[in-house]
Design an enzyme around this catalytic site. Structure first.
Site, PDB file in Angstrom:
ATOM      1  N   GLY A  59     -22.323  16.643 -28.423  1.00 53.42           N
ATOM      2  CA  GLY A  59     -21.410  16.962 -29.526  1.00 53.42           C
ATOM      3  C   GLY A  59     -22.162  17.703 -30.621  1.00 53.42           C
ATOM      4  N   ARG A  97     -21.998  19.442 -22.459  1.00 54.32           N
ATOM      5  CA  ARG A  97     -22.473  18.211 -21.818  1.00 54.32           C
ATOM      6  C   ARG A  97     -22.522  18.525 -20.333  1.00 54.32           C
ATOM      7  NH1 ARG A  97     -18.828  15.481 -25.895  1.00 54.32           N
ATOM      8  NH2 ARG A  97     -20.268  14.396 -27.274  1.00 54.32           N
ATOM      9  N   ASP A 139     -28.077  10.883 -28.207  1.00 58.04           N
ATOM     10  CA  ASP A 139     -28.653   9.976 -27.221  1.00 58.04           C
ATOM     11  C   ASP A 139     -28.697  10.575 -25.800  1.00 58.04           C
ATOM     12  OD1 ASP A 139     -29.461   7.187 -26.550  1.00 58.04           O
ATOM     13  OD2 ASP A 139     -27.675   7.351 -25.294  1.00 58.04           O
ATOM     14  N   THR A 182     -26.612  14.583 -34.122  1.00 64.56           N
ATOM     15  CA  THR A 182     -25.345  13.886 -33.896  1.00 64.56           C
ATOM     16  C   THR A 182     -24.831  13.385 -35.239  1.00 64.56           C
ATOM     17  OG1 THR A 182     -24.290  11.908 -33.011  1.00 64.56           O
ATOM     18  CG2 THR A 182     -26.666  11.798 -33.240  1.00 64.56           C
ATOM     19  N   ASP A 219     -23.231  10.762 -35.568  1.00 67.14           N
ATOM     20  CA  ASP A 219     -23.000   9.316 -35.457  1.00 67.14           C
ATOM     21  C   ASP A 219     -24.039   8.426 -36.161  1.00 67.14           C
ATOM     22  OD1 ASP A 219     -20.821   9.991 -33.909  1.00 67.14           O
ATOM     23  OD2 ASP A 219     -21.856   9.683 -31.995  1.00 67.14           O
ATOM     24  N   ASP A 234     -26.688   7.237 -34.889  1.00 67.01           N
ATOM     25  CA  ASP A 234     -26.917   6.128 -33.956  1.00 67.01           C
ATOM     26  C   ASP A 234     -28.226   6.271 -33.183  1.00 67.01           C
ATOM     27  OD1 ASP A 234     -26.224   8.296 -32.434  1.00 67.01           O
ATOM     28  OD2 ASP A 234     -24.817   7.235 -31.147  1.00 67.01           O
ATOM     29  N   ARG A 250     -18.637   6.928 -32.186  1.00 67.49           N
ATOM     30  CA  ARG A 250     -18.837   6.312 -30.863  1.00 67.49           C
ATOM     31  C   ARG A 250     -19.029   4.805 -31.022  1.00 67.49           C
ATOM     32  NH1 ARG A 250     -22.918   7.999 -26.615  1.00 67.49           N
ATOM     33  NH2 ARG A 250     -24.253   8.041 -28.433  1.00 67.49           N
TER      34      ARG A 250
HETATM   35  O1  F6P Z   1     -21.184  11.863 -30.668  1.00 64.38           O
HETATM   36  C1  F6P Z   1     -20.446  12.637 -31.542  1.00 64.38           C
HETATM   37  C2  F6P Z   1     -18.960  12.409 -31.355  1.00 64.38           C
HETATM   38  O2  F6P Z   1     -18.268  13.190 -32.315  1.00 64.38           O
HETATM   39  C3  F6P Z   1     -18.519  10.948 -31.430  1.00 64.38           C
HETATM   40  O3  F6P Z   1     -18.429  10.483 -32.747  1.00 64.38           O
HETATM   41  C4  F6P Z   1     -17.226  11.017 -30.689  1.00 64.38           C
HETATM   42  O4  F6P Z   1     -16.923   9.757 -30.101  1.00 64.38           O
HETATM   43  C5  F6P Z   1     -17.481  12.038 -29.619  1.00 64.38           C
HETATM   44  O5  F6P Z   1     -18.572  12.824 -30.063  1.00 64.38           O
HETATM   45  C6  F6P Z   1     -16.318  12.940 -29.327  1.00 64.38           C
HETATM   46  O6  F6P Z   1     -16.659  13.745 -28.263  1.00 64.38           O
HETATM   47  P1  F6P Z   1     -15.853  15.059 -27.823  1.00 64.38           P
HETATM   48  O7  F6P Z   1     -16.161  16.138 -28.815  1.00 64.38           O
HETATM   49  O8  F6P Z   1     -16.358  15.357 -26.470  1.00 64.38           O
HETATM   50  O9  F6P Z   1     -14.401  14.696 -27.872  1.00 64.38           O
END
Ligand code: F6P
Length: 318
Positions: A11, A72, A103, A125, A127, A129, A171
Protein backbone atom coordinates in the site's frame (compact mmCIF):
# COMPACT_ATOMS: atom_id res chain seq x y z
CA UNK A 1 30.71 3.71 -7.38
CA UNK A 2 27.86 1.31 -6.56
CA UNK A 3 24.68 0.55 -8.47
CA UNK A 4 21.64 1.10 -6.25
CA UNK A 5 18.04 0.25 -7.17
CA UNK A 6 14.98 1.54 -5.35
CA UNK A 7 11.37 0.33 -5.33
CA UNK A 8 8.11 0.95 -3.50
CA UNK A 9 5.85 -1.94 -2.59
CA UNK A 10 2.52 -2.71 -0.90
CA UNK A 11 0.00 0.00 0.00
CA UNK A 12 1.39 3.42 -0.90
CA UNK A 13 1.88 6.10 1.73
CA UNK A 14 2.46 9.84 1.74
CA UNK A 15 6.20 10.46 1.90
CA UNK A 16 7.30 7.55 -0.28
CA UNK A 17 8.18 10.06 -3.00
CA UNK A 18 10.28 12.19 -0.69
CA UNK A 19 12.07 9.03 0.51
CA UNK A 20 12.87 8.08 -3.10
CA UNK A 21 14.12 11.60 -3.79
CA UNK A 22 16.38 11.54 -0.73
CA UNK A 23 17.93 8.16 -1.61
CA UNK A 24 18.43 9.12 -5.26
CA UNK A 25 19.83 12.62 -4.68
CA UNK A 26 22.16 11.52 -1.86
CA UNK A 27 23.29 8.50 -3.89
CA UNK A 28 24.13 10.69 -6.88
CA UNK A 29 25.98 13.19 -4.66
CA UNK A 30 28.05 10.34 -3.28
CA UNK A 31 28.98 9.20 -6.80
CA UNK A 32 26.68 6.16 -7.11
CA UNK A 33 24.50 5.06 -10.03
CA UNK A 34 20.80 5.09 -9.17
CA UNK A 35 18.02 2.98 -10.69
CA UNK A 36 14.27 3.13 -10.25
CA UNK A 37 12.21 -0.08 -10.36
CA UNK A 38 8.59 0.26 -11.45
CA UNK A 39 5.76 -1.52 -9.57
CA UNK A 40 7.71 -2.96 -6.66
CA UNK A 41 8.83 -6.59 -6.69
CA UNK A 42 6.88 -7.11 -9.91
CA UNK A 43 9.30 -4.71 -11.58
CA UNK A 44 12.26 -6.74 -10.30
CA UNK A 45 10.78 -9.86 -11.92
CA UNK A 46 9.79 -7.99 -15.12
CA UNK A 47 13.23 -6.38 -15.40
CA UNK A 48 11.53 -2.97 -15.31
CA UNK A 49 14.47 -0.76 -14.29
CA UNK A 50 15.42 2.76 -15.39
CA UNK A 51 18.48 4.82 -14.62
CA UNK A 52 17.72 7.93 -12.59
CA UNK A 53 19.22 11.40 -12.76
CA UNK A 54 18.63 14.18 -10.24
CA UNK A 55 15.96 15.70 -12.51
CA UNK A 56 13.92 12.46 -12.36
CA UNK A 57 13.09 13.18 -8.75
CA UNK A 58 12.33 16.88 -9.19
CA UNK A 59 8.91 18.07 -8.10
CA UNK A 60 7.98 14.95 -6.12
CA UNK A 61 8.95 15.97 -2.57
CA UNK A 62 5.47 17.27 -1.82
CA UNK A 63 3.40 14.78 -3.83
CA UNK A 64 1.44 11.92 -2.23
CA UNK A 65 1.55 8.42 -3.72
CA UNK A 66 4.66 6.94 -5.30
CA UNK A 67 5.82 7.91 -8.77
CA UNK A 68 7.54 4.50 -9.06
CA UNK A 69 4.07 2.89 -8.65
CA UNK A 70 3.41 0.13 -6.18
CA UNK A 71 2.07 -3.39 -6.32
CA UNK A 72 1.54 -6.48 -4.22
CA UNK A 73 2.99 -9.60 -5.82
CA UNK A 74 2.04 -13.20 -5.05
CA UNK A 75 4.59 -14.51 -7.58
CA UNK A 76 7.46 -12.89 -5.72
CA UNK A 77 6.55 -14.98 -2.68
CA UNK A 78 7.53 -18.13 -4.61
CA UNK A 79 11.15 -19.34 -4.92
CA UNK A 80 10.80 -19.24 -8.72
CA UNK A 81 9.66 -15.60 -8.70
CA UNK A 82 12.47 -14.62 -6.37
CA UNK A 83 15.04 -16.35 -8.57
CA UNK A 84 13.88 -14.39 -11.65
CA UNK A 85 14.25 -11.13 -9.70
CA UNK A 86 17.69 -12.10 -8.39
CA UNK A 87 18.86 -13.09 -11.89
CA UNK A 88 17.75 -9.69 -13.23
CA UNK A 89 19.57 -7.86 -10.44
CA UNK A 90 22.76 -9.87 -11.03
CA UNK A 91 22.58 -9.47 -14.81
CA UNK A 92 22.43 -5.70 -14.35
CA UNK A 93 25.18 -5.67 -11.74
CA UNK A 94 22.98 -4.00 -9.14
CA UNK A 95 24.83 -3.93 -5.80
CA UNK A 96 22.03 -2.75 -3.48
CA UNK A 97 18.24 -2.66 -3.38
CA UNK A 98 16.24 -0.20 -1.26
CA UNK A 99 12.71 -1.42 -0.52
CA UNK A 100 10.15 1.10 0.72
CA UNK A 101 7.07 -0.65 2.09
CA UNK A 102 5.35 -2.25 5.05
CA UNK A 103 5.47 -5.65 6.70
CA UNK A 104 4.84 -7.71 3.53
CA UNK A 105 7.49 -5.74 1.64
CA UNK A 106 9.95 -6.36 4.46
CA UNK A 107 9.38 -10.11 3.99
CA UNK A 108 10.27 -9.58 0.33
CA UNK A 109 13.38 -7.65 1.32
CA UNK A 110 14.38 -10.47 3.65
CA UNK A 111 13.98 -12.95 0.78
CA UNK A 112 16.39 -10.89 -1.36
CA UNK A 113 18.92 -10.88 1.49
CA UNK A 114 18.66 -14.69 1.71
CA UNK A 115 19.61 -14.77 -2.00
CA UNK A 116 22.71 -12.70 -1.24
CA UNK A 117 21.35 -9.32 -2.39
CA UNK A 118 22.33 -6.39 -0.17
CA UNK A 119 19.00 -4.86 0.74
CA UNK A 120 17.61 -2.03 2.88
CA UNK A 121 14.09 -1.40 4.14
CA UNK A 122 12.34 1.90 4.77
CA UNK A 123 9.03 1.65 6.70
CA UNK A 124 6.49 2.77 4.09
CA UNK A 125 2.98 2.30 5.47
CA UNK A 126 0.35 4.57 6.98
CA UNK A 127 -0.41 1.92 9.61
CA UNK A 128 2.48 2.63 12.02
CA UNK A 129 2.69 -1.11 12.60
CA UNK A 130 6.41 -1.75 12.11
CA UNK A 131 8.33 -2.60 15.30
CA UNK A 132 11.45 -0.66 16.32
CA UNK A 133 10.48 2.63 14.75
CA UNK A 134 8.38 5.30 16.41
CA UNK A 135 6.86 6.29 13.06
CA UNK A 136 6.24 4.83 9.65
CA UNK A 137 6.19 6.82 6.42
CA UNK A 138 2.81 8.48 5.91
CA UNK A 139 1.45 7.87 9.39
CA UNK A 140 1.70 11.51 10.41
CA UNK A 141 0.05 12.72 7.19
CA UNK A 142 -2.75 10.18 7.58
CA UNK A 143 -3.27 11.31 11.15
CA UNK A 144 -3.78 14.84 9.87
CA UNK A 145 -6.18 13.66 7.14
CA UNK A 146 -8.23 11.71 9.70
CA UNK A 147 -8.16 14.60 12.17
CA UNK A 148 -9.50 16.96 9.47
CA UNK A 149 -12.20 14.46 8.48
CA UNK A 150 -13.32 14.08 12.10
CA UNK A 151 -13.52 17.87 12.36
CA UNK A 152 -15.79 18.04 9.30
CA UNK A 153 -18.01 15.29 10.63
CA UNK A 154 -18.24 16.97 14.03
CA UNK A 155 -19.76 20.10 12.42
CA UNK A 156 -22.66 18.27 10.82
CA UNK A 157 -23.17 15.80 13.68
CA UNK A 158 -23.46 18.71 16.05
CA UNK A 159 -26.13 20.44 13.93
CA UNK A 160 -28.20 17.25 13.87
CA UNK A 161 -27.39 15.97 17.38
CA UNK A 162 -26.00 12.71 16.12
CA UNK A 163 -23.31 10.21 16.95
CA UNK A 164 -20.63 9.84 14.27
CA UNK A 165 -19.01 6.42 14.02
CA UNK A 166 -15.86 6.75 11.92
CA UNK A 167 -13.81 3.85 10.61
CA UNK A 168 -10.08 4.41 10.24
CA UNK A 169 -7.56 2.22 8.42
CA UNK A 170 -4.61 0.52 10.09
CA UNK A 171 -5.03 -3.18 9.29
CA UNK A 172 -4.40 -4.98 12.62
CA UNK A 173 -3.00 -1.88 14.31
CA UNK A 174 -5.07 0.72 16.18
CA UNK A 175 -2.55 3.55 16.10
CA UNK A 176 -4.29 5.73 13.49
CA UNK A 177 -7.58 5.50 15.40
CA UNK A 178 -5.92 6.03 18.78
CA UNK A 179 -3.84 9.06 17.87
CA UNK A 180 -6.55 10.66 15.69
CA UNK A 181 -8.87 10.06 18.64
CA UNK A 182 -6.52 11.94 20.96
CA UNK A 183 -5.97 14.78 18.48
CA UNK A 184 -9.74 15.15 17.97
CA UNK A 185 -10.92 14.68 21.55
CA UNK A 186 -13.37 11.95 20.58
CA UNK A 187 -15.68 10.16 22.99
CA UNK A 188 -14.60 6.58 22.35
CA UNK A 189 -12.07 4.63 20.33
CA UNK A 190 -12.32 0.98 19.42
CA UNK A 191 -8.94 -0.56 18.66
CA UNK A 192 -7.87 -4.19 18.25
CA UNK A 193 -5.31 -3.97 21.05
CA UNK A 194 -7.86 -3.20 23.79
CA UNK A 195 -11.12 -5.10 24.46
CA UNK A 196 -14.26 -2.97 24.41
CA UNK A 197 -17.88 -3.27 25.47
CA UNK A 198 -20.52 -1.59 23.30
CA UNK A 199 -23.06 -1.63 26.16
CA UNK A 200 -20.74 0.54 28.26
CA UNK A 201 -19.96 2.85 25.35
CA UNK A 202 -23.66 3.26 24.51
CA UNK A 203 -24.43 4.11 28.15
CA UNK A 204 -21.66 6.74 28.20
CA UNK A 205 -22.85 8.29 24.94
CA UNK A 206 -26.41 8.43 26.24
CA UNK A 207 -25.25 10.03 29.49
CA UNK A 208 -23.34 12.64 27.47
CA UNK A 209 -26.43 13.62 25.47
CA UNK A 210 -28.47 13.68 28.69
CA UNK A 211 -25.95 16.19 30.08
CA UNK A 212 -26.56 18.38 27.03
CA UNK A 213 -23.92 17.28 24.51
CA UNK A 214 -24.85 18.06 20.90
CA UNK A 215 -22.78 15.30 19.27
CA UNK A 216 -20.49 12.39 19.96
CA UNK A 217 -17.66 10.87 17.97
CA UNK A 218 -16.60 7.23 18.07
CA UNK A 219 -13.54 6.12 16.07
CA UNK A 220 -13.29 2.46 15.10
CA UNK A 221 -10.02 1.02 13.85
CA UNK A 222 -10.73 -1.32 10.94
CA UNK A 223 -9.01 -4.11 12.87
CA UNK A 224 -11.50 -3.70 15.73
CA UNK A 225 -14.80 -3.63 13.89
CA UNK A 226 -16.96 -2.32 11.12
CA UNK A 227 -18.34 1.22 11.43
CA UNK A 228 -21.74 0.32 9.91
CA UNK A 229 -22.27 -2.51 12.38
CA UNK A 230 -20.99 -0.54 15.36
CA UNK A 231 -23.27 2.43 14.45
CA UNK A 232 -26.25 0.11 14.15
CA UNK A 233 -25.57 -1.53 17.46
CA UNK A 234 -24.94 1.74 19.30
CA UNK A 235 -28.21 3.10 17.93
CA UNK A 236 -30.06 0.03 19.15
CA UNK A 237 -28.44 0.20 22.58
CA UNK A 238 -28.68 3.96 23.17
CA UNK A 239 -31.59 5.14 21.05
CA UNK A 240 -29.33 7.91 19.69
CA UNK A 241 -29.23 8.83 16.01
CA UNK A 242 -25.97 7.41 14.59
CA UNK A 243 -24.20 7.71 11.24
CA UNK A 244 -21.31 5.59 9.97
CA UNK A 245 -18.48 6.93 7.82
CA UNK A 246 -15.76 4.70 6.41
CA UNK A 247 -12.87 7.01 5.56
CA UNK A 248 -11.21 4.44 3.27
CA UNK A 249 -8.45 5.30 0.83
CA UNK A 250 -8.83 9.04 1.28
CA UNK A 251 -6.53 8.41 4.27
CA UNK A 252 -3.66 7.34 2.01
CA UNK A 253 -3.70 10.48 -0.14
CA UNK A 254 -2.71 14.09 0.10
CA UNK A 255 0.51 16.02 0.23
CA UNK A 256 2.89 14.59 2.86
CA UNK A 257 3.13 16.59 6.09
CA UNK A 258 6.30 18.52 6.87
CA UNK A 259 7.10 15.81 9.43
CA UNK A 260 6.86 13.03 6.83
CA UNK A 261 8.99 15.00 4.35
CA UNK A 262 11.76 15.61 6.91
CA UNK A 263 11.58 12.10 8.37
CA UNK A 264 11.87 10.46 4.93
CA UNK A 265 14.61 12.85 3.80
CA UNK A 266 16.65 11.92 6.87
CA UNK A 267 16.13 8.17 6.38
CA UNK A 268 16.85 8.28 2.64
CA UNK A 269 20.05 10.20 3.30
CA UNK A 270 21.10 7.72 5.99
CA UNK A 271 20.71 4.72 3.64
CA UNK A 272 23.48 6.06 1.43
CA UNK A 273 25.68 6.84 4.43
CA UNK A 274 25.24 3.22 5.59
CA UNK A 275 26.25 1.94 2.14
CA UNK A 276 29.37 4.08 2.30
CA UNK A 277 30.04 2.71 5.81
CA UNK A 278 29.75 -0.90 4.53
CA UNK A 279 26.50 -1.68 6.36
CA UNK A 280 23.53 -3.40 4.68
CA UNK A 281 20.73 -5.90 5.32
CA UNK A 282 18.92 -3.54 7.68
CA UNK A 283 15.69 -1.56 7.91
CA UNK A 284 15.71 2.03 9.05
CA UNK A 285 13.38 3.93 11.32
CA UNK A 286 13.28 6.67 13.89
CA UNK A 287 13.60 6.17 17.64
CA UNK A 288 13.68 9.14 20.01
CA UNK A 289 14.25 11.46 17.04
CA UNK A 290 17.37 9.57 15.89
CA UNK A 291 17.48 7.63 12.61
CA UNK A 292 18.26 4.07 13.65
CA UNK A 293 18.51 0.68 11.96
CA UNK A 294 17.91 -2.97 12.81
CA UNK A 295 18.20 -6.28 11.02
CA UNK A 296 14.97 -7.61 9.53
CA UNK A 297 15.09 -10.53 11.99
CA UNK A 298 15.12 -8.06 14.88
CA UNK A 299 12.17 -6.23 13.39
CA UNK A 300 10.16 -9.42 12.80
CA UNK A 301 10.86 -10.44 16.42
CA UNK A 302 9.86 -6.99 17.73
CA UNK A 303 6.61 -6.16 19.45
CA UNK A 304 4.01 -4.58 17.20
CA UNK A 305 1.62 -2.79 19.47
CA UNK A 306 0.27 0.61 20.30
CA UNK A 307 2.00 2.80 22.81
CA UNK A 308 0.24 1.85 26.06
CA UNK A 309 1.04 5.19 27.64
CA UNK A 310 -0.68 6.86 24.69
CA UNK A 311 -3.81 4.81 25.36
CA UNK A 312 -3.74 5.93 28.99
CA UNK A 313 -3.52 9.53 27.80
CA UNK A 314 -6.69 8.99 25.78
CA UNK A 315 -8.52 7.36 28.68
CA UNK A 316 -7.55 10.08 31.13
CA UNK A 317 -8.61 12.89 28.79
CA UNK A 318 -11.93 11.51 27.63
O1 F6P B 1 -1.45 -1.15 4.89
C1 F6P B 1 -2.01 0.03 4.44
C2 F6P B 1 -3.50 -0.12 4.22
O2 F6P B 1 -4.01 1.13 3.81
C3 F6P B 1 -4.27 -0.65 5.43
O3 F6P B 1 -4.50 0.34 6.39
C4 F6P B 1 -5.49 -1.19 4.76
O4 F6P B 1 -6.06 -2.23 5.53
C5 F6P B 1 -4.97 -1.73 3.46
O5 F6P B 1 -3.74 -1.08 3.21
C6 F6P B 1 -5.88 -1.51 2.29
O6 F6P B 1 -5.34 -2.15 1.20
P1 F6P B 1 -5.80 -1.92 -0.32
O7 F6P B 1 -5.27 -0.58 -0.76
O8 F6P B 1 -5.20 -3.04 -1.06
O9 F6P B 1 -7.30 -1.92 -0.31
Amino acid sequence: MKKIAILTSGGDSQGMNSAIRAVVRTGLHHGHEMYGVRRGFKGLMNDDFFKMASRDVSDILYRGGTFLQSARSETFKTPEGQQVAVDNLKKRGIDYVVVIGGDGSYRGAQALIKHGIKTFGLPGTIDNDIPLTDYTIGFDTTLNVVTDAIGNLRDTMSSHERVSVIEAMGRHCGDIALQAGISSGVDAILIPEVPYNLNDIAAELKAGFDRGKSHSIVVVAEGAGNAEEVAKELKALSGLDTRATILGHIQRGGTPSAFDRVFTSRMGHRVIELIDEGIDGVALGMEKNEITYHTFDEIFAGENTINKKMYQVFMDLV
